[in-house]
Structure formats: C-alpha cells, structure tokens
Scaffold this active site. Structure first.
Site, PDB file in Angstrom:
ATOM      1  N   ARG A   3      -5.764  71.986  69.596  1.00 40.53           N
ATOM      2  CA  ARG A   3      -7.026  72.135  70.308  1.00 40.53           C
ATOM      3  C   ARG A   3      -7.387  70.791  70.942  1.00 40.53           C
ATOM      4  O   ARG A   3      -7.611  69.810  70.237  1.00 40.53           O
ATOM      5  CB  ARG A   3      -8.136  72.581  69.336  1.00 40.53           C
ATOM      6  CG  ARG A   3      -9.477  72.630  69.991  1.00 40.53           C
ATOM      7  CD  ARG A   3     -10.635  72.958  69.037  1.00 40.53           C
ATOM      8  NE  ARG A   3     -11.859  72.872  69.827  1.00 40.53           N
ATOM      9  CZ  ARG A   3     -12.985  72.266  69.462  1.00 40.53           C
ATOM     10  NH1 ARG A   3     -13.097  71.740  68.260  1.00 40.53           N
ATOM     11  NH2 ARG A   3     -14.007  72.194  70.279  1.00 40.53           N
TER      12      ARG A   3
ATOM     13  N   HIS B 229     -16.329  69.151  76.298  1.00 45.04           N
ATOM     14  CA  HIS B 229     -16.585  68.481  75.020  1.00 45.04           C
ATOM     15  C   HIS B 229     -17.411  67.219  75.299  1.00 45.04           C
ATOM     16  O   HIS B 229     -16.962  66.106  75.056  1.00 45.04           O
ATOM     17  CB  HIS B 229     -15.261  68.163  74.312  1.00 45.04           C
ATOM     18  CG  HIS B 229     -15.379  67.967  72.828  1.00 45.04           C
ATOM     19  ND1 HIS B 229     -14.659  68.699  71.912  1.00 45.04           N
ATOM     20  CD2 HIS B 229     -16.139  67.110  72.102  1.00 45.04           C
ATOM     21  CE1 HIS B 229     -14.972  68.300  70.684  1.00 45.04           C
ATOM     22  NE2 HIS B 229     -15.862  67.325  70.780  1.00 45.04           N
TER      23      HIS B 229
ATOM     24  N   GLU C 227     -20.053  72.583  70.685  1.00 48.74           N
ATOM     25  CA  GLU C 227     -21.291  72.103  70.061  1.00 48.74           C
ATOM     26  C   GLU C 227     -22.452  71.869  71.033  1.00 48.74           C
ATOM     27  O   GLU C 227     -22.926  70.729  71.145  1.00 48.74           O
ATOM     28  CB  GLU C 227     -21.032  70.805  69.271  1.00 48.74           C
ATOM     29  CG  GLU C 227     -20.045  70.955  68.145  1.00 48.74           C
ATOM     30  CD  GLU C 227     -20.087  69.763  67.168  1.00 48.74           C
ATOM     31  OE1 GLU C 227     -20.928  68.867  67.348  1.00 48.74           O
ATOM     32  OE2 GLU C 227     -19.275  69.747  66.226  1.00 48.74           O
TER      33      GLU C 227
ATOM     34  N   ASN D 155     -17.547  74.733  63.871  1.00 43.84           N
ATOM     35  CA  ASN D 155     -17.315  73.378  63.375  1.00 43.84           C
ATOM     36  C   ASN D 155     -18.211  73.175  62.165  1.00 43.84           C
ATOM     37  O   ASN D 155     -19.428  73.363  62.250  1.00 43.84           O
ATOM     38  CB  ASN D 155     -17.688  72.331  64.428  1.00 43.84           C
ATOM     39  CG  ASN D 155     -16.750  72.349  65.632  1.00 43.84           C
ATOM     40  OD1 ASN D 155     -15.776  73.096  65.659  1.00 43.84           O
ATOM     41  ND2 ASN D 155     -17.052  71.526  66.623  1.00 43.84           N
TER      42      ASN D 155
ATOM     43  N   TYR E  94     -18.873  70.636  58.524  1.00 45.64           N
ATOM     44  CA  TYR E  94     -18.502  69.442  57.763  1.00 45.64           C
ATOM     45  C   TYR E  94     -19.202  69.310  56.412  1.00 45.64           C
ATOM     46  O   TYR E  94     -18.599  68.864  55.454  1.00 45.64           O
ATOM     47  CB  TYR E  94     -18.808  68.177  58.590  1.00 45.64           C
ATOM     48  CG  TYR E  94     -17.895  68.000  59.788  1.00 45.64           C
ATOM     49  CD1 TYR E  94     -16.696  67.310  59.674  1.00 45.64           C
ATOM     50  CD2 TYR E  94     -18.220  68.545  61.025  1.00 45.64           C
ATOM     51  CE1 TYR E  94     -15.843  67.155  60.758  1.00 45.64           C
ATOM     52  CE2 TYR E  94     -17.371  68.391  62.122  1.00 45.64           C
ATOM     53  CZ  TYR E  94     -16.190  67.702  61.986  1.00 45.64           C
ATOM     54  OH  TYR E  94     -15.347  67.556  63.051  1.00 45.64           O
TER      55      TYR E  94
ATOM     56  N   GLU F 107     -13.272  72.944  63.786  1.00 46.75           N
ATOM     57  CA  GLU F 107     -13.290  71.563  63.277  1.00 46.75           C
ATOM     58  C   GLU F 107     -13.710  71.568  61.821  1.00 46.75           C
ATOM     59  O   GLU F 107     -14.639  72.290  61.436  1.00 46.75           O
ATOM     60  CB  GLU F 107     -14.302  70.673  64.025  1.00 46.75           C
ATOM     61  CG  GLU F 107     -13.901  70.270  65.410  1.00 46.75           C
ATOM     62  CD  GLU F 107     -14.940  69.380  66.090  1.00 46.75           C
ATOM     63  OE1 GLU F 107     -15.710  68.691  65.384  1.00 46.75           O
ATOM     64  OE2 GLU F 107     -14.975  69.386  67.325  1.00 46.75           O
TER      65      GLU F 107
END
Ligand SMILES: *[C@@H]1O[C@H](CO)[C@@H](O)[C@H](O)[C@H]1NC(C)=O
Ligand SMILES: *[C@@H]1O[C@H](CO)[C@@H](O)[C@H](O)[C@H]1NC(C)=O
Ligand SMILES: *[C@@H]1O[C@H](CO)[C@@H](O)[C@H](O)[C@H]1NC(C)=O
Length: 519
Positions: A102, A147, A192, A332, A334, A399
């Site tokens: 990606r 991005h 995002e 994504n 985290y 991600e």
C-alpha cells in the site's frame, strides 16, 4: 571463535528466560486467502520534493515556511529518497513475503497545478515504474490516491475548505484510473480525513495549518466526503466493468473506552464524532453524519448566536449519493483512549462539540509516541463496534504499527517492543475474526521503512526496516520485526511464544554475527 561464543551465549540466554504467559500462547492460523501487506505514504518516504516537475504540496510549503513546527526542524525534502530508491523498497516488500504494497500517489507530482492544466509526464512515469516493479515481483499494488499532500496551488483556493476541490479530486481520480487502472485493482480514495481535516482546526500545526477550529475541520470533512463519493461513482460508471477493481476509503480511529461506569455515553459520543463523522455517511443504512453530531454542533452553534450550524448540511440527494460508496472499509488503528464526561478544547472546536475528555492511562505500556500506548484488546472492541454499527462490511486493516525512539543501532534492529505489539494486536484481530465473526480480509503493517513522521520528523521510528537518515546511502536494514512479520505473511500463522522464542534467539545471534562481520 568469539562469534560462536556469542551465538551460544545468546541462545542460552534467550531460552533460559522464557516468560511465557499461560494464556494466549497457542499458535494462531489465518485463512489462506487472508491478505498481508505493508504500507507507506508519498510525502513520508519519497523526497525529491521539487524534482522532475513535481509541484509544491501543502507540507512542502508549510515546513519550508515553518521549520520550527517539527521536532528536529527537518522536513520531507529528501526523506528516505524512495523516488530514486523504489527498487530497494520493492525488494524488501518481497523479502517480507507480502501479498500487497500500500503506497500513496503524490497529487502534486502528477498534477503540479492541482488541475488538469499540466500533467507531469515524469511523475506519471515514476508510479508506472513502481507499479511495474511490484507486479514483476508478484506483489499487488494498493494505491492511496490522497495521503495528506494536497497541491499547494489548490490550497491557495482554500484547499479542502472549498467545496469545489471535490471536483478537482474527481479529475485527478479520473486520470489515475485511466492511467493505472489496468494494473491497479485496489484503490483507496482518501487516507484519514479525520486527521487531514485537523489541519483546518489550527490545533497542532498540521498542514495546511489553517486556524478555524470548529468550522474549518467540518468544511474540510464535507468536501472530503463529496470527493470520495465522486471518485467511487466515477469508477462505478466508467471503469469498473473493464478494470474489475475495488474502491474504498481509509478511516482512522482510536478505541474509546469509558473512564468510569458513568462515562459510557461520553465514549459512544467520542467514537461517533471521530469515526462516525466519516463512517456513518458512507457505511450506515441511513447515511448522513451521526445524529448526535448533528444535534450537538447545531446546539453549540445556536449558543454561539450563529445563524446556522457550523456542521454543513447535506441535502437528501447528497446523503443518497454518498451512502454505500465503498467496496471495503479501510481501518487505521493504533491505540485506545479513555473518554470521560466533560468538555475540552477551544470554543468553538470539534473537540468541544464532542463533549468528551480524552485521556490515557499512564500505566499502559508506552511507545516512542506520546499518544500511542500498547492496548491490544481495544482493537478487538473497535472491530466489534464497527460490525455492530454498520453490519457485515468487509474490513481491511490499512495501518497498524508501533513507534520507538531508541538511538542505539542494536536497540533499533532488535525491536522487541514492535514484535510484541504486532503479536498482541494480531491475536486480538484473530479473535475478532474467528471468535466474533467480524469480516476482516486483510492486514497492513505500518510502515515499510523508517520515515518522516510528520511533526515528529525522523525522531519517531515506525519502520519494519531501519533507515539511517544521516547516511547518504539511506540503506534499508531489516529489523527483527520485519523477519517476524515476514514469517507470518508466509505461513499465515502467528507462532506460539515458545516457538517464537527459539526463532528469535537464532535471529538475535544472526544480527549480532552480522554486526561482528560488518561493524
Ligand atoms: C490505570 O490502570 C490501572 C491498572 O489497570 C488501574 O488500577 C487504574 O485505576 C487506572 N487508572 C485510571 C486513571 O483509570
Ligand atoms: C534501547 O535499546 C537497548 C538495547 O536493546 C535497550 O536495552 C534499551 O532498553 C532501549 N531503550 C529504549 C528507551 O527503548
Ligand atoms: C549513520 O550514518 C552515519 C554516516 O555514515 C554514521 O556516522 C553513523 O554511525 C550511522 N549511525 C548509525 C546508528 O548507524
């Protein structure tokens, strides 16, 4: 002789210190058709910021004017120089046995003016070369169209706060589908929007650094949703029958857990404001922004004596136009936050509108980033929340990763913190899929190589491969985590910790040996 001694010592040490947890110690298997990949983004790795006709992006512009915005006053002018070293990048994607790579296309590298007035042939050629190199190595390209690096020429027109930028994005998407669509089957329109729209709220010096909290981020989000829908419909109407690819969007979200029993509503509001903002219009049955978001922004706007809500309103026609415009949900993720009843942030601001105080627990294991704690169970909770909110949407993790700041080479290469992070997050994702039935079909690790980490510049390292940014040759060196994840991509098995311990002692010995041979 001493090399053999080190080997024996290391194996003995590692096998003598097994700290196996009794739970979560069995081997876990993913289906054969589950996809593993690794991700990057143009501004964070490419460099060559003004070479071969590339136009200026909002990040180029902001960091050239304000070097003090980043932790070490550096920027992405050179970064990991992937513009010239993309073959090295492809080589290591292959070394890790990944199914796909990606990466993102830099809009100003292809269209220096932002619009179709000038198509930069050298920029077009660069991505053709990268895509061809990937395909020649049996790796599927997965392209992020945007991005964060908006052409500065479009920022001069207001950037994402100007609704017409959605049409410029449609033109750009058209060019990408037309140029690369016979070779690229995976398209992500936007990465995002929740993050890049914060660049209009003035909070953290994020590009473009526009200071209109409570207004700018909502205008940006409105345009971004229209832009995404334009690209999806364009593909549907003009390209899908022939190119047979998939188009989705990547949204980011923390998991929000109530700080106390009394904070359940605050946690739900937080996730509606930060994930529902973009997910509800695209993935819910009814479409549009979440109801709680519409109500709260309207109420706060009325208190501020404004004529209308700071959150723009979609017509019913637009709601229907945006709803259902994704073949997959890119996520994504985290870390986890606490949410608590209360208000924080500027008046006005989206933070204040959300009506939740966001914190973390100092006792959660840390990383190289102040916002990133190792909280794997939140991953499973978030995946279940998405399934409950939007039904059986097909999800791909676009991600997930871990940062560190260790400055010693052995500390960087033997990145046990990252290995543990991947192991624990993969275990929770496995439970979400195979115990809870959430439809996740792929996993992308962030990130291929150490890169330019926005305001933290080259100080926070997320890479699976190490890059020495002081060394002009910018060589990519394998970290332990790249070998760990490469094995998983190959076997589709997360090994039990006993097996992993033996494997890692051998690996540790190999890395130390290499350091003896090439000190
Ligand atoms: C943080 O976590 C610890 C251990 O789980 C817990 O005892 C403590 O109450 C938590 N702190 C807060 C502020 O919730
Ligand atoms: C850095 O790496 C060394 C060697 O592996 C390790 O002992 C140390 O704890 C690490 N420091 C941090 C801050 O992670
Ligand atoms: C990085 O490269 C520079 C220049 O070649 C060298 O002096 C330095 O030791 C390297 N640092 C590490 C951590 O390898």
């Amino acid at each position: 002789m001493y090399r053999a001694l080190i080997f024996v010592a290391v194996v003995a040490f590692a096998t003598a210190t097994p700290t196996l947890r009794s739970e979560d110690n069995e081997e876990l298997r993913f289906d054969d058709n589950f996809l593993f990949g690794v991700a990057s983004a143009a501004y964070q790795i490419e460099g060559a910021w003004n070479e071969d006709g590339k136009g200026e992006s909002i990040w180029d512009h902001m960091l050239h004017e304000h070097p003090e915005y980043t932790e070490d006053r550096q920027n992405g002018d050179v970064a990991a120089d992937s513009y010239h070293r993309y073959r090295d990048d492809v080589k290591i994607v292959k070394e890790m046995n990944m199914d796909f790579y990606r990466f993102s296309i830099s809009w100003p590298r292809i269209l220096p003016n932002g619009d179709l007035s000038l198509i930069n042939a050298k920029g077009v050629e660069y991505y053709n070369n990268l895509i061809d190199e990937l395909l020649a190595n049996g790796i599927e390209p997965m392209v992020t169209m945007f991005h964060w690096d908006l052409p500065y020429a479009l920022q001069e027109l207001g950037g994402w706060a100007n609704r017409h930028i959605a049409t410029y994005f449609r033109d750009y998407a058209d060019l990408l589908f037309k140029t690369y669509g016979n070779k690229v089957k995976w398209w992500i329109t936007l990465n995002e929007p929740q993050s890049f729209c914060r660049g209009y709220s003035g909070d953290h010096f994020l590009a473009p650094g526009v200071e209109h909290p409570g207004v700018g981020e909502y205008l940006c989000g409105h345009t971004a949703l229209l832009a995404h829908a334009h690209a999806y419909h364009l593909y549907e109407e003009t390209y899908r029958a022939k190119q047979k690819g998939e188009v989705g969007i990547t949204l980011n979200s923390f998991w929000y857990t109530p700080k106390t029993e009394n904070d359940k509503n605050a946690a739900e509001r937080a996730i509606q404001f930060w994930l529902g903002w973009f997910a509800n219009p695209v993935f819910s049955k009814e479409g549009n922004y979440p109801q709680v978001m519409r109500e709260r922004v309207a109420a706060n706007s009325a208190k501020e004596k404004l004529r209308r809500s700071r959150l723009p309103v979609f017509t019913q026609e637009e709601i229907n136009y945006i709803k259902g415009t994704a073949d997959f949900f890119g996520l994504n993720h985290y870390t986890t936050n606490y949410a608590e009843e209360g208000e924080e942030g500027k008046t006005p601001s989206a933070d204040r509108d959300a009506g939740a105080i966001i914190t973390q627990n100092a006792s959660w294991p840390s990383s190289g980033s102040d916002w990133l704690k190792v909280t794997p169970t939140g991953f499973r909770d978030l995946l279940n929340w998405i399934r409950n909110a939007y039904g059986d949407v097909r999800i791909i993790i676009t991600e997930n990763g871990f940062s560190d700041r260790n400055t010693t080479v052995d500390g960087i290469l033997l990145d046990d913190g990252r290995v543990t992070y991947f192991e624990e997050y993969l275990r929770e994702m496995h439970k979400a899929i195979y115990t809870d039935g959430v439809k996740v079909f792929g996993y992308t690790a962030w990130t291929l190589i150490d890169n330019f980490e926005w305001l933290h510049s080259y100080q926070e390292r997320f890479g699976l491969y190490y890059v020495n940014f002081s060394d002009p040759s910018l060589t990519r060196s394998a970290k332990k985590s790249s070998i760990y994840l490469g094995e998983i991509a190959l076997t589709h098995v997360v090994p039990s910790q006993g097996v992993q311990l033996i494997a890692s002692s051998i690996l540790l010995a190999a890395i130390l040996l290499r350091m003896c041979i090439f000190p």
